[in-house]
Design a protein around this motif. Sequence first.
Motif, short mmCIF file in Angstrom:
data_model
loop_
_atom_site.label_atom_id
_atom_site.label_comp_id
_atom_site.label_asym_id
_atom_site.label_seq_id
_atom_site.Cartn_x
_atom_site.Cartn_y
_atom_site.Cartn_z
N ARG A 203 0.83 -1.22 0.00
CA ARG A 203 0.00 0.00 0.00
C ARG A 203 0.86 1.26 0.00
O ARG A 203 0.44 2.30 -0.52
N ARG A 204 2.03 1.18 0.60
CA ARG A 204 2.88 2.37 0.69
C ARG A 204 3.91 2.46 -0.43
O ARG A 204 4.67 3.43 -0.48
N ALA A 205 3.94 1.46 -1.31
CA ALA A 205 4.96 1.43 -2.35
C ALA A 205 4.85 2.63 -3.29
O ALA A 205 5.84 3.31 -3.57
N LEU A 206 3.65 2.93 -3.77
CA LEU A 206 3.48 4.04 -4.70
C LEU A 206 3.77 5.39 -4.03
O LEU A 206 4.51 6.21 -4.62
N PRO A 207 3.23 5.69 -2.83
CA PRO A 207 3.61 6.96 -2.19
C PRO A 207 5.11 7.09 -1.97
O PRO A 207 5.68 8.18 -2.17
N ALA A 208 5.78 6.01 -1.58
CA ALA A 208 7.23 6.06 -1.39
C ALA A 208 7.94 6.29 -2.72
O ALA A 208 8.94 7.04 -2.79
N TYR A 209 7.43 5.68 -3.77
CA TYR A 209 7.99 5.86 -5.10
C TYR A 209 7.86 7.31 -5.55
O TYR A 209 8.81 7.91 -6.08
N ARG A 210 6.67 7.90 -5.31
CA ARG A 210 6.45 9.31 -5.65
C ARG A 210 7.34 10.22 -4.81
O ARG A 210 7.89 11.21 -5.31
N LEU A 211 7.48 9.90 -3.53
CA LEU A 211 8.32 10.71 -2.65
C LEU A 211 9.77 10.70 -3.13
O LEU A 211 10.44 11.75 -3.15
N LEU A 212 10.25 9.52 -3.52
CA LEU A 212 11.60 9.43 -4.04
C LEU A 212 11.75 10.28 -5.29
O LEU A 212 12.77 10.98 -5.48
#
Length: 288
Positions: A46-55
């Motif tokens: 669930r947090r993979a996409l937000p972390a990807y965007r944050l990076l």
Amino acid sequence: MINLIAALQPLVVGAVLIWSARVKLVSPHAAQAANRSALAGLVGQRRALPAYRLLGGVEVTIGALLLLPPVLRAEALAATALAVAFLGYLGYARRAAPTSSCGCLSARATPVSGRSLARAGFLAAASGLALLTTGGWLPALLGHPVAGGAVLLAELAVVVALSPELDHSWLLPLRRLRARLTHPLRGGSGVPLLATVQQLQLSDAYRRVAPLLRSDVREHWDDGDWRFVGHAARFQGRLVTAVFAVPLVDREPDAVRVAVVDDATGHTLLSLAGTPPATGPQLSIVPA
């Protein structure tokens, strides 16, 4: 020269970071890329996409700061820290999730490889070198346009060569061009290699040495009216090469001969002759 190279590193690293951020922030396939990456196992699906965007946001911020004057040591230091952190992440991904995708410069599914790690190491070194610069990249490039352009092209080539996800843009077209130009399945005589392989596989010489073979065709070349085809083999515990001589004119399988050559010494350990054509090399049985 080292001052020129150091001055150009913010441009190189900044451009790569912004290109990488583009994939994470605006690509329509960002969600799939995030879920295929090791982030899914590291922070949860669930947090993979937000972390990807944050990076991606961090990358575009540092990349823009590097490209815009003035270039500060703090910006180069931040880029170095990001590159080192990414190198550690790729090492973790390769060990803990070897089937995961890198998700670095493209949304294409590309497993983390040694080339990906080498690229991260290259960017870390370039960012560290940027710490040595005392001026901006634009004055350095305008002051030495030829040398600066050569440095930028060389570093761009290194980044592209170390990016497996970009192979479809340059490496695969080059391989297709090479295949069209060299015709790898066709020898200089115009006889397709497949036809030669079919002829030798029907021969008595091939059947007699087939238990020794350990590879498919490794090399082939034409010499006069003959085509020579090499296979890796093992004979009496030795690593050898089985070299088949196939006539290009006579299509009969019985005309095929074979010689078993010791890889270490180059001595012929065994040779078997089929029914020779009217002209051509004469091979006789040689005891091992």
